[in-house]
Scaffold this active site. Sequence first.
Site, PDB file in Angstrom:
ATOM      1  N   ASN A  12       3.210   0.445  13.244  1.00 14.31           N
ATOM      2  CA  ASN A  12       2.007  -0.259  12.795  1.00 14.31           C
ATOM      3  C   ASN A  12       2.285  -1.760  12.876  1.00 14.31           C
ATOM      4  O   ASN A  12       3.015  -2.303  12.058  1.00 14.31           O
ATOM      5  CB  ASN A  12       1.696   0.161  11.341  1.00 14.31           C
ATOM      6  CG  ASN A  12       0.510  -0.590  10.761  1.00 14.31           C
ATOM      7  OD1 ASN A  12      -0.215  -1.281  11.479  1.00 14.31           O
ATOM      8  ND2 ASN A  12       0.313  -0.451   9.456  1.00 14.31           N
ATOM      9  N   TRP A  13       1.703  -2.380  13.887  1.00 17.73           N
ATOM     10  CA  TRP A  13       1.979  -3.812  14.104  1.00 17.73           C
ATOM     11  C   TRP A  13       1.189  -4.709  13.152  1.00 17.73           C
ATOM     12  O   TRP A  13       1.406  -5.918  13.125  1.00 17.73           O
ATOM     13  CB  TRP A  13       1.653  -4.193  15.555  1.00 17.73           C
ATOM     14  CG  TRP A  13       2.487  -3.491  16.592  1.00 17.73           C
ATOM     15  CD1 TRP A  13       3.518  -2.601  16.378  1.00 17.73           C
ATOM     16  CD2 TRP A  13       2.372  -3.606  18.027  1.00 17.73           C
ATOM     17  NE1 TRP A  13       4.036  -2.169  17.574  1.00 17.73           N
ATOM     18  CE2 TRP A  13       3.354  -2.770  18.604  1.00 17.73           C
ATOM     19  CE3 TRP A  13       1.527  -4.336  18.872  1.00 17.73           C
ATOM     20  CZ2 TRP A  13       3.520  -2.651  19.985  1.00 17.73           C
ATOM     21  CZ3 TRP A  13       1.685  -4.211  20.254  1.00 17.73           C
ATOM     22  CH2 TRP A  13       2.673  -3.383  20.799  1.00 17.73           C
ATOM     23  N   LYS A  14       0.245  -4.132  12.447  1.00 13.83           N
ATOM     24  CA  LYS A  14      -0.607  -4.892  11.516  1.00 13.83           C
ATOM     25  C   LYS A  14      -1.251  -6.087  12.234  1.00 13.83           C
ATOM     26  O   LYS A  14      -1.667  -5.959  13.375  1.00 13.83           O
ATOM     27  CB  LYS A  14       0.202  -5.320  10.288  1.00 13.83           C
ATOM     28  CG  LYS A  14       0.940  -4.134   9.652  1.00 13.83           C
ATOM     29  CD  LYS A  14       1.480  -4.428   8.306  1.00 13.83           C
ATOM     30  CE  LYS A  14       2.260  -3.232   7.803  1.00 13.83           C
ATOM     31  NZ  LYS A  14       2.713  -3.358   6.429  1.00 13.83           N
ATOM     32  N   HIS A  98      -4.658   3.073   5.085  1.00 16.22           N
ATOM     33  CA  HIS A  98      -3.396   2.370   4.789  1.00 16.22           C
ATOM     34  C   HIS A  98      -3.528   1.684   3.433  1.00 16.22           C
ATOM     35  O   HIS A  98      -4.612   1.223   3.070  1.00 16.22           O
ATOM     36  CB  HIS A  98      -3.114   1.347   5.892  1.00 16.22           C
ATOM     37  CG  HIS A  98      -1.739   0.763   5.799  1.00 16.22           C
ATOM     38  ND1 HIS A  98      -1.435  -0.265   4.926  1.00 16.22           N
ATOM     39  CD2 HIS A  98      -0.579   1.071   6.438  1.00 16.22           C
ATOM     40  CE1 HIS A  98      -0.150  -0.566   5.048  1.00 16.22           C
ATOM     41  NE2 HIS A  98       0.393   0.233   5.958  1.00 16.22           N
ATOM     42  N   GLU A 100      -2.790  -1.128   2.465  1.00 12.72           N
ATOM     43  CA  GLU A 100      -3.340  -2.499   2.532  1.00 12.72           C
ATOM     44  C   GLU A 100      -4.863  -2.446   2.646  1.00 12.72           C
ATOM     45  O   GLU A 100      -5.552  -3.315   2.115  1.00 12.72           O
ATOM     46  CB  GLU A 100      -2.694  -3.264   3.699  1.00 12.72           C
ATOM     47  CG  GLU A 100      -1.252  -3.632   3.369  1.00 12.72           C
ATOM     48  CD  GLU A 100      -0.319  -3.758   4.560  1.00 12.72           C
ATOM     49  OE1 GLU A 100      -0.801  -3.832   5.702  1.00 12.72           O
ATOM     50  OE2 GLU A 100       0.910  -3.742   4.338  1.00 12.72           O
ATOM     51  N   GLU A 168       3.213   6.994   2.098  1.00 12.11           N
ATOM     52  CA  GLU A 168       3.731   5.629   2.082  1.00 12.11           C
ATOM     53  C   GLU A 168       3.675   5.087   0.654  1.00 12.11           C
ATOM     54  O   GLU A 168       2.634   4.554   0.235  1.00 12.11           O
ATOM     55  CB  GLU A 168       2.887   4.730   2.975  1.00 12.11           C
ATOM     56  CG  GLU A 168       2.898   5.125   4.431  1.00 12.11           C
ATOM     57  CD  GLU A 168       2.667   3.925   5.328  1.00 12.11           C
ATOM     58  OE1 GLU A 168       3.538   3.629   6.139  1.00 12.11           O
ATOM     59  OE2 GLU A 168       1.625   3.263   5.192  1.00 12.11           O
ATOM     60  N   GLY A 174       7.024  -2.913   3.153  1.00 17.64           N
ATOM     61  CA  GLY A 174       7.332  -4.319   3.391  1.00 17.64           C
ATOM     62  C   GLY A 174       8.242  -4.930   2.347  1.00 17.64           C
ATOM     63  O   GLY A 174       8.420  -6.146   2.306  1.00 17.64           O
ATOM     64  N   SER A 213       9.461   0.732   4.571  1.00 22.75           N
ATOM     65  CA  SER A 213      10.780   0.138   4.835  1.00 22.75           C
ATOM     66  C   SER A 213      11.712   1.093   5.591  1.00 22.75           C
ATOM     67  O   SER A 213      12.909   1.155   5.315  1.00 22.75           O
ATOM     68  CB  SER A 213      11.426  -0.340   3.530  1.00 22.75           C
ATOM     69  OG  SER A 213      10.647  -1.384   2.955  1.00 22.75           O
ATOM     70  N   GLY A 234       6.447  -0.165   9.811  1.00 22.94           N
ATOM     71  CA  GLY A 234       5.805  -1.474   9.879  1.00 22.94           C
ATOM     72  C   GLY A 234       6.751  -2.496  10.486  1.00 22.94           C
ATOM     73  O   GLY A 234       6.851  -2.632  11.710  1.00 22.94           O
ATOM     74  N   GLY A 235       7.457  -3.208   9.640  1.00 22.82           N
ATOM     75  CA  GLY A 235       8.293  -4.334  10.089  1.00 22.82           C
ATOM     76  C   GLY A 235       9.223  -4.004  11.251  1.00 22.82           C
ATOM     77  O   GLY A 235       9.306  -4.771  12.220  1.00 22.82           O
TER      78      GLY A 235
END
Length: 253
Positions: A12-14, A98, A100, A168, A174, A213, A234-235
């Site tokens: 997920n590049w956001k 998600h 977010e 998640e 993150g 993470s 993610g990251g």
Amino acid sequence: MTSTRTPIIAGNWKMQHGGRSGCELAAAIRRDLADPRGVSVVVAPPFTALAAVSAELDGSAISVAGQNMHAAGSGAFTGEISAAMLKEAGASWVILGHSERRQLFGETDAGVAEKTGAALAAGLRPIVCVGETLAERDAGRTFDVVLAQVAAVTATLAPSAGHAIAYEPVWAIGTGRNATAAQAEEVHARIRALLAETSVALAEATPILYGGSVKPDNAAALLSCPNVDGALVGGASLDSRQFLAIVAAAHGP
Ligand code: PEP
């Protein structure tokens, strides 16, 4: 991962790599993913890069996902995008619910369920995200919260739907603080048990990914859990080497 479910590693590049750098990242993943070895690899670029990244990955084993969509097929919804538009841009998956989106954009369980139904009806494979906040975990409400989020979408799912669920925990996203393998497995097993109340076939067919993470150094432990069928990353998905190291961890020894 001890089942016959195909492991899925999704990045997920956001709101990053929305232009040329998205194509460069996709090209690096394609170049270095010599052999996916039975792992389903998915990347979710921002909307603006979807078509270009899809073209970059055309003919490869890597699939593309949207990060969100509107439940309606079309209409006066400024700033929104439909399932059909995602498909037209080359996506075969879409991330829905998600944390977010839930926390920053007010998405509700009912709204996520509506989107899930719309995605499936349009032939897109939803990755439905669920997870508790730290306050909810500390209050002993993890299962209540997560199972309610899953229950909200269960009626839209069928064994052959092609969907996935991603557990998640919000406190792990993150933050660099991942759930332990035992914590993840405990929740994943409860999610699968809930799905089995609808049908054992649905429970067996549903890939349940862990997200929060995930890094190359913790992926193998998380992915070795019997009910962890992959990862939403993610990251670490923003770096092709880290992302591919997580894909490699999904291969097993
Ligand atoms: C995510 O946003 O879905 C996620 C899991 O992020 P990270 O891997 O950076 O915690």
